[in-house]
Motif scaffolding. Sequence first.
Motif, PDB file in Angstrom:
ATOM      1  N   ALA A   1       0.909  -1.061   0.135  1.00 34.48           N
ATOM      2  CA  ALA A   1       0.066  -0.027  -0.027  1.00 34.48           C
ATOM      3  C   ALA A   1       0.833   1.300  -0.049  1.00 34.48           C
ATOM      4  N   LEU A   2       0.640   1.990  -0.952  1.00 33.56           N
ATOM      5  CA  LEU A   2       1.323   3.285  -0.909  1.00 33.56           C
ATOM      6  C   LEU A   2       0.549   4.538  -0.693  1.00 33.56           C
ATOM      7  N   ASN A   3       1.190   5.707  -0.170  1.00 31.45           N
ATOM      8  CA  ASN A   3       0.454   6.828   0.040  1.00 31.45           C
ATOM      9  C   ASN A   3       1.029   8.048  -1.066  1.00 31.45           C
ATOM     10  N   THR A   4       0.255   8.433  -2.123  1.00 34.22           N
ATOM     11  CA  THR A   4       0.959   9.273  -3.123  1.00 34.22           C
ATOM     12  C   THR A   4       1.042  10.847  -2.511  1.00 34.22           C
ATOM     13  N   LEU A   5       2.322  11.197  -2.780  1.00 31.29           N
ATOM     14  CA  LEU A   5       2.703  12.489  -2.144  1.00 31.29           C
ATOM     15  C   LEU A   5       2.567  13.393  -3.405  1.00 31.29           C
ATOM     16  N   ARG A   6       2.860  13.058  -4.641  1.00 34.73           N
ATOM     17  CA  ARG A   6       3.093  14.040  -5.711  1.00 34.73           C
ATOM     18  C   ARG A   6       2.891  13.372  -7.017  1.00 34.73           C
ATOM     19  N   ASN A   7       2.043  13.730  -7.894  1.00 34.76           N
ATOM     20  CA  ASN A   7       1.853  13.151  -9.075  1.00 34.76           C
ATOM     21  C   ASN A   7       1.677  14.007 -10.212  1.00 34.76           C
TER      22      ASN A   7
ATOM     23  N   ILE B   1       1.762   8.075 -22.577  1.00 35.92           N
ATOM     24  CA  ILE B   1       1.320   8.946 -21.387  1.00 35.92           C
ATOM     25  C   ILE B   1       2.640   8.843 -20.436  1.00 35.92           C
ATOM     26  N   ASN B   2       2.893   9.890 -19.856  1.00 30.93           N
ATOM     27  CA  ASN B   2       4.022   9.773 -18.931  1.00 30.93           C
ATOM     28  C   ASN B   2       3.449  10.162 -17.604  1.00 30.93           C
ATOM     29  N   LEU B   3       3.549   9.468 -16.447  1.00 35.29           N
ATOM     30  CA  LEU B   3       3.021   9.373 -15.305  1.00 35.29           C
ATOM     31  C   LEU B   3       4.127   9.637 -14.096  1.00 35.29           C
ATOM     32  N   ASN B   4       4.193  10.624 -13.394  1.00 37.00           N
ATOM     33  CA  ASN B   4       5.251  10.493 -12.436  1.00 37.00           C
ATOM     34  C   ASN B   4       4.658  10.364 -11.124  1.00 37.00           C
ATOM     35  N   ILE B   5       4.906   9.440 -10.167  1.00 35.21           N
ATOM     36  CA  ILE B   5       4.371   9.507  -8.885  1.00 35.21           C
ATOM     37  C   ILE B   5       5.329   9.550  -7.804  1.00 35.21           C
ATOM     38  N   GLU B   6       5.404  10.275  -6.602  1.00 32.98           N
ATOM     39  CA  GLU B   6       6.165  10.140  -5.655  1.00 32.98           C
ATOM     40  C   GLU B   6       5.446   9.763  -4.605  1.00 32.98           C
ATOM     41  N   ALA B   7       5.662   8.545  -4.005  1.00 32.61           N
ATOM     42  CA  ALA B   7       4.894   8.248  -2.577  1.00 32.61           C
ATOM     43  C   ALA B   7       5.704   7.606  -1.592  1.00 32.61           C
ATOM     44  N   SER B   8       4.986   7.189  -0.501  1.00 34.15           N
ATOM     45  CA  SER B   8       5.497   6.683   0.702  1.00 34.15           C
ATOM     46  C   SER B   8       5.122   5.174   0.887  1.00 34.15           C
ATOM     47  N   LEU B   9       5.649   4.373   1.294  1.00 33.97           N
ATOM     48  CA  LEU B   9       5.276   3.259   1.586  1.00 33.97           C
ATOM     49  C   LEU B   9       4.448   3.117   2.836  1.00 33.97           C
TER      50      LEU B   9
ATOM     51  N   ASN C   1       4.966  -8.507   3.221  1.00 37.94           N
ATOM     52  CA  ASN C   1       5.990  -9.488   3.742  1.00 37.94           C
ATOM     53  C   ASN C   1       7.373  -8.523   4.127  1.00 37.94           C
ATOM     54  N   GLN C   2       8.143  -8.899   5.025  1.00 40.98           N
ATOM     55  CA  GLN C   2       9.326  -8.093   5.222  1.00 40.98           C
ATOM     56  C   GLN C   2      10.276  -8.368   4.372  1.00 40.98           C
ATOM     57  N   ILE C   3      10.820  -7.329   3.529  1.00 45.30           N
ATOM     58  CA  ILE C   3      12.036  -7.661   2.774  1.00 45.30           C
ATOM     59  C   ILE C   3      13.081  -6.372   3.021  1.00 45.30           C
ATOM     60  N   LYS C   4      13.990  -6.545   2.310  1.00 43.95           N
ATOM     61  CA  LYS C   4      15.250  -5.725   2.990  1.00 43.95           C
ATOM     62  C   LYS C   4      15.220  -4.337   2.404  1.00 43.95           C
ATOM     63  N   LEU C   5      14.329  -3.748   2.922  1.00 44.30           N
ATOM     64  CA  LEU C   5      14.076  -2.112   2.127  1.00 44.30           C
ATOM     65  C   LEU C   5      15.348  -1.309   2.300  1.00 44.30           C
ATOM     66  N   GLU C   6      16.306  -1.613   3.117  1.00 46.51           N
ATOM     67  CA  GLU C   6      17.358  -0.582   3.068  1.00 46.51           C
ATOM     68  C   GLU C   6      18.308  -0.779   2.259  1.00 46.51           C
ATOM     69  N   ASP C   7      18.182  -1.991   1.343  1.00 47.24           N
ATOM     70  CA  ASP C   7      18.784  -2.296   0.323  1.00 47.24           C
ATOM     71  C   ASP C   7      18.391  -1.397  -0.893  1.00 47.24           C
ATOM     72  N   LYS C   8      19.458  -0.544  -1.408  1.00 45.11           N
ATOM     73  CA  LYS C   8      18.933   0.461  -2.660  1.00 45.11           C
ATOM     74  C   LYS C   8      18.283  -0.512  -3.842  1.00 45.11           C
ATOM     75  N   ARG C   9      18.910  -1.583  -3.888  1.00 43.67           N
ATOM     76  CA  ARG C   9      18.605  -2.482  -5.308  1.00 43.67           C
ATOM     77  C   ARG C   9      17.188  -3.126  -4.980  1.00 43.67           C
TER      78      ARG C   9
ATOM     79  N   ILE D   1       9.675   7.498  -1.788  1.00 48.69           N
ATOM     80  CA  ILE D   1      10.693   8.489  -0.861  1.00 48.69           C
ATOM     81  C   ILE D   1      10.777   8.105   0.533  1.00 48.69           C
ATOM     82  N   HIS D   2       9.737   7.616   1.388  1.00 48.90           N
ATOM     83  CA  HIS D   2       9.791   7.283   2.500  1.00 48.90           C
ATOM     84  C   HIS D   2       9.247   5.894   2.892  1.00 48.90           C
ATOM     85  N   HIS D   3       9.687   5.155   3.677  1.00 51.23           N
ATOM     86  CA  HIS D   3       9.028   3.811   4.233  1.00 51.23           C
ATOM     87  C   HIS D   3       8.685   3.660   5.529  1.00 51.23           C
ATOM     88  N   GLY D   4       8.156   4.791   5.990  1.00 54.29           N
ATOM     89  CA  GLY D   4       7.575   4.896   7.153  1.00 54.29           C
ATOM     90  C   GLY D   4       8.523   4.648   8.563  1.00 54.29           C
TER      91      GLY D   4
END
Lengths: 377, 371
Positions: free
Chosen positions: A258-264, A280-288, A293-301, A371-374
């Motif tokens: 689930a994402l929370n949109t910040l800017r689009n 159609i180009n659609l730019n979304i900035e969002a926070s998680l 499931n827990q995955i390693k979000l600290e990893d940039k990849r 951008i953020h993940h809580g």
Amino acid sequence: MKSKLIIYTFIICLFLTGCFKENQIEKMGIINARGIDKQEDGLVQASLVLFQFEAQAKDITKLVKGTGNSTKGAINNANLETNFLLDSGKLQIELYGKETAQEGISPYLDTLLRDARVPDTSYMAIGEPTAEDILTVQESGISMNIGQYLHGVIENSASDKLFPKVSLVKFSRLKNDIGVDPILPVFEIKEGIPKITNIGVFQDDKYVGDISIENKILFNLLDESLLSEWLEITLPFEPFKKYKRNSSSSTTEKLHVALNTLRNDSTIRVTDLEDLTFKINLNIEASLLEISNQIKLEDKRVLKLLEKEIEKNIEKKYEELLKKLQEFNSDAMGFGSVYRYSKKGKPLTRAEWRKKYPEVKADFNVNLKIIHHGETF
Amino acid sequence: MKITNVIAPGKRIRAFYLFFIICTVQLGVGIMGAPSYIFGYARQDAWISILIAGVALILILSVIIYILSQYENSDIFGIQVDIFGSFIGKVLGSIYIIYLAMALLSVMLTYIEVVQVFIRPTMPSYVIGGLILILVIYCIWGGVKVIVGVAFLFFILSQWLLILLYDPILRMDWSHLLPVLDASLIELLKGAKASSYTLLGFEILLIIYPYIDNKKEIKLPVFLAIIYSVSTLLITTIISIGYYSLENLRDSEWTVITLFKSASFSFAERLDYIVVMEWMMIVVPNNIFLAWATTYGIKRLYNIQQRKSLYILCSLLLVSISILKYDYMILQFTTIVSNMGFWINCVYPFILATLVFFKKKRSKHKGMNTT
């Protein structure tokens, strides 16, 4: 002498207001919601939800019905049923029965646009099976006036995240513009409460079909800038398996995000006029907000991979939506208006675009940035 | 009649007030319907038409200022008598006066119709007209200084209306303005001519000129006023094009008033009611200036007391308001006024300026010969 004259004039001015036709609020029935259904005999039935301010009355709302050849005639007929003078100065919601909408709602819109007393901010919706059914729902489930309730359901898209709001003016603009078609929410009674269940797709002023309510976010993302709206996406878990955190025990096949949109922001461009190809180009900035499931979000990849997968998912949804809209031949995403002003030479006509629209090809390009993940990873 | 019109120093006004005078006379009721009217000719390029009209206006006003500067202290009535002789000059002056009175009537008719459509459908026209005329008569009793003061105050007090347009701006669809330059040059020029009814009113300068104290400094306020009213028209037109669908815009009559219907606050649900009443502040000074100019012209040409002619004018207006109540009549009348205004104010100054130029040259020539 002079002060006496001034006092006299002042008193006369005070009494002059009595010369107008007075509208006492106790004697007024203020129409809050209006439902329009066409009956089999061709007459129009109007169901009106009123506010009444009589001291003795228990409820402040009341429902009256009337029939007539025109909507105004139906309201007049409804006036016979009530001791109040009906006034549509605070109309908040206008409902149309399903069958009525399928025949086209232009004839009923005329009075709304012609009458200067009707506010332009009232919202429009479709009632299934009829508008009357929605408005006559027993109010036990709802603590307030049904009109206010429906208005609230549409209005509070900020908290309920329910639907792109379509006001009277917006609807008539979309209806009349060449190359855009409107959409409206469809209300249905579920467990005694009216709920928005579908998105009604229009061809000009005719209601031609439904698409699932889940698509509303896709319209919203294209249509306006959304501040903090939720976006729910389900991805296959497969690509993320190796980045799983040891601590998490769940082993489901799917990953819910689930994402929370910040800017689009979005742009639609024509890439090939002959071939009817759009980009159609659609730019979304969002926070998680949530991840199942827990995955390693600290990893940039991992984050990049997650973004990629979500982008692919949204693009696929858009393609499906376009296919469905093309089946209905309803251009709710507004490719036609882009085509209209990109094209040189003769102006685009309505019939021409109706013929061309099913052949439109679109390349959706979603660009998501998380951008953020809580508070936690 | 005397060509030079000497005004006592105590009755004069500063040139700075010309800004408010010209703005109030220009921005009357025309702007309420102008966007859809201009749109009818130039479609989404209506804004280019308005810019063309703005450039044309600056040219016309330069010519008017040139004409006025050739005389010591005179107005259009005096100048016409000087150029064409007593008889033709008076006939032309009378046509001018009739035009001003008709413009006054068309403004009142339109405003009364708007009040009836939006707020009080059953209220008789003569009641609203009577209420406005009482204010007009009262202000004209006070003289030029009072009416200039009213214009100044009411102008300042009505400009907040523009702020309310933020709401339609947010709901606009900018793609309606595309493609740019779709209309042909002729359509653009037709659109520019269609905007003339709204932008007319600068002719008041030709009449009020003798009252100005520092005549050398009139250029700045006059041009600022033109720029201000043209940009107001430009903004409202652009918003209208984006806010309405292209078909709706062509069909609706008072697009600018309807724009205000979408704004709504928690303390005032329907702002359009307030806006229609607030428009009185725009209409009243407009009417005052037109009524003053008409009666002042009669006084200059025929030496009839201004008070008497004012009463006659007002009673004639009241009668005509009651007769002309059908929408198509009002539209027709407005079209006649706008066409008349176009020829009198946009074309005629160029002819007059040429004549003034040759006359002054000849008299200078003569003057040199005699010495």
